[in-house]
Design an enzyme around this catalytic site. Structure first.
Site, PDB file in Angstrom:
ATOM      1  N   GLU A 227      33.558  38.971  34.956  1.00 16.90           N
ATOM      2  CA  GLU A 227      34.990  39.308  34.982  1.00 16.90           C
ATOM      3  C   GLU A 227      35.709  38.815  33.736  1.00 16.90           C
ATOM      4  OE1 GLU A 227      36.776  38.630  38.771  1.00 16.90           O
ATOM      5  OE2 GLU A 227      38.660  37.932  37.925  1.00 16.90           O
ATOM      6  N   HIS A 303      42.507  42.653  42.308  1.00 21.16           N
ATOM      7  CA  HIS A 303      42.750  41.245  41.971  1.00 21.16           C
ATOM      8  C   HIS A 303      43.783  40.709  42.957  1.00 21.16           C
ATOM      9  CE1 HIS A 303      44.818  37.964  39.709  1.00 21.16           C
ATOM     10  NE2 HIS A 303      43.574  37.674  39.393  1.00 21.16           N
TER      11      HIS A 303
HETATM   12 CA    CA Z   1      40.193  36.575  37.240  1.00 21.57          CA
END
Ligand code: CA
Length: 393
Positions: A227, A303
Site C-alpha cells: 500500500e 480506506h
Molecule cells: Ca494507508
C-alpha cells in the site's frame, strides 16, 4: 426542507498507550472531526472529515466559515446541487486536500439526512447491499521509537494477536529503512503463518527503485497488497511497480474527486483502489470514483480511518460494493479496521458498533447496518467531553 445550521465537532484525547507512528510521523493524540447538519424539520445528519490534529481545526474553519454560508437555507435533499455549488466556488482555492475533506463531511451528513427522510439505510440508497455481513481486516503494527529488534519481536506478537482475534487479514506499517522493513515483513509472515493474508503499508516512504527492492521481498512472502509504496503524485512509480511485482499495488487514499481519480486510474499503476470517502469529496463523489474504478477493472478496498461515523459509513459502502469481477466465488471486499486505541470509534455512539466483539464471535465479520441513513447517533455528553476549541489538538 431547509438546512438551518452546519456545525463541526472536533474531538481529541491523548493516546493511553503513548506514541504511535507510521513512516511519516509519530503522534500522541487521537483526533476526530464530525459534521452535524441541522434542518428546519428536526432531522439531523452526521458526517466526518478526514484529517488529524491541526488539519481538523483548519477543516472546521472551512466547514463553518466557507461551506456553511453557501448551504444554509438550501434543501438538504439536493445533494448533488449542493456539492457542485461548493466545489465550483472552491475550485480556485483547492481542488484537492483540505477543502475536499471539509466538503466530504458535509456531503456525508446530507446523505444521512436523505436516508432518514426516505426511511432507508445508506446501502439501500446507493443500490442495495450485496452481502449481509462484511469481512474485516485488522491493521496494527505501528512504528515506535524503539530498536529494529524490538520492532521485529513486537510486530510478530501483534500479528498473531490480530489473527487470533478473528480478523480476515492483517496490515502492518513499514518505514524504518529497506533492510529493517524486509525483516519486519518476514517477522509478521512468521507470526501469522503462510496462509493468512498480509498487507504492508509504506505511507509513501520509498522511491520507486527502493519500493521495488522491498516489493520483491514481499513477493517472496506472498503478501496480499503493498500500500502506498511511493508518493501519491508518482503515477509513473506506481505503474513501474505494478508491471514488475506480483504483489498487488494498492493506493488512492490521498487522491481526491473524480478528476484526480481519472488521472490516477489512467496511469494504470493500481491493482487495488483505496478511496477515502471522508476525504475525496464524500459519498456523492465516492460513487463517481467507484464507477471510474469499475470502468478500469480495478477492485476497490475502501480506506477507513476515524470515528464510528466514518466506520459506519464504510460498513454501508462496503456492503453495497459489487463483486469485481463477478463469479461464483468472487473476491470479497473487506472493511479496514484500526486495532489501536480509538475511543471515538468504540465509545462515541449511544449504541456502539462493537466491531471487535462481532469479529471475534462472527468469523471475522460485522453485520450490515439497517437503520435509516448512516444510522448512528453520537452521544452528546461524549461530544462535549472531548470537544477541542482552539488549543493544539
Ligand atoms: Ca494507508
Amino acid at each position: 426542507m431547509k438546512i438551518t445550521a452546519i456545525k463541526s465537532h472536533v474531538l481529541a484525547y491523548d493516546l493511553p498507550d503513548g506514541e504511535l507512528g507510521y513512516s511519516q510521523q509519530y503522534y500522541t493524540r487521537r483526533t476526530a472531526h464530525l459534521v452535524e447538519v441541522s434542518t428546519d424539520e428536526g432531522v439531523t445528519g452526521w458526517g466526518e472529515c478526514f484529517g488529524p490534529g491541526g488539519v481538523a481545526l483548519v477543516n472546521r474553519t472551512i466547514v463553518e466559515q466557507v461551506i456553511a454560508p453557501m448551504l444554509i437555507g438550501r434543501d438538504p435533499l439536493e445533494r448533488s446541487a449542493c456539492w457542485h455549488q461548493v466545489y465550483n466556488l472552491l475550485r480556485d482555492h483547492g481542488q484537492k486536500g483540505m477543502p475536499m475533506q471539509a466538503l466530504s463531511g458535509v456531503d456525508i451528513a446530507l446523505w444521512d439526512i436523505a436516508g432518514k427522510i426516505a426511511g432507508l439505510p445508506l446501502h439501500a440508497m446507493i443500490g442495495g447491499k450485496q452481502r449481509d455481513r462484511v469481512g474485516v481486516y485488522g491493521y496494527g503494527m505501528m512504528l515506535k521509537r524503539e530498536s529494529t529488534d524490538d520492532h521485529v519481536a513486537r510486530f510478530k506478537d501483534e500479528a498473531q494477536v490480530i489473527r487470533d482475534a478473528g480478523f480476515h487479514a492483517t496490515k502492518m506499517k513499514v518505514g524504518l529503512g529497506l533492510r529493517a522493513d524486509i525483516r519486519l515483513a518476514q517477522a509478521v509472515r512468521e507470526g501469522v503463518g503462510d496462509d493468512f493474508p498480509l498487507m504492508v503499508d509504506a505511507n509513501h516512504c520509498y522511491t520507486a527503485g527502493d519500493a521495488l527492492h522491498v516489493g520483491q521481498a514481499l513477493d517472496e512472502l506472498n503478501a496480499f497488497w503493498f500500500e502506498e509504496p511511493v508518493a501519491p503524485e508518482d503515477h509513473d512509480g506506481y505503474r513501474f511497480l505494478r508491471e514488475r511485482l506480483t504483489t498487488r499495488i494498492a493506493g488512492g487514499e490521498a487522491e481526491f474527486t473524480r478528476f484526480g481519480w481519472r488521472d490516477l486510474l489512467a496511469s494504470k499503476g493500481l491493482s487495488l483502489a483505496q478511496p477515502e470517502v471522508c476525504a475525496l469529496g464524500g459519498i456523492s463523489e465516492y460513487l463517481k470514483v467507484l464507477a471510474l474504478c469499475q470502468a478500469n477493472m480495478v477492485p476497490v478496498m475502501n480506506h477507513v480511518w476515524g470515528s464510528a461515523v466514518a466506520v459506519a459509513t464504510n460498513i454501508h459502502l462496503v456492503a453495497a460494493l459489487e463483486p469485481m469481477p463477478g463469479g461464483l466465488f468472487p473476491s470479497e471486499p473487506w472493511l479496514e479496521f484500526d486495532t489501536t486505541h480509538n475511543a471515538f470509534r468504540d465509545e462515541l455512539l449511544e449504541e456502539p458498533l462493537h466491531i471487535q466483539k462481532q469479529v471475534a464471535a462472527e468469523k471475522g465479520t460485522v453485520a450490515v447496518l439497517n437503520k435509516p441513513g448512516i444510522g448512528v447517533d453520537p452521544d452528546r455528553d461524549f461530544l462535549a467531553h472531548y470537544a477541542v476549541e482552539s488549543e493544539r489538538p
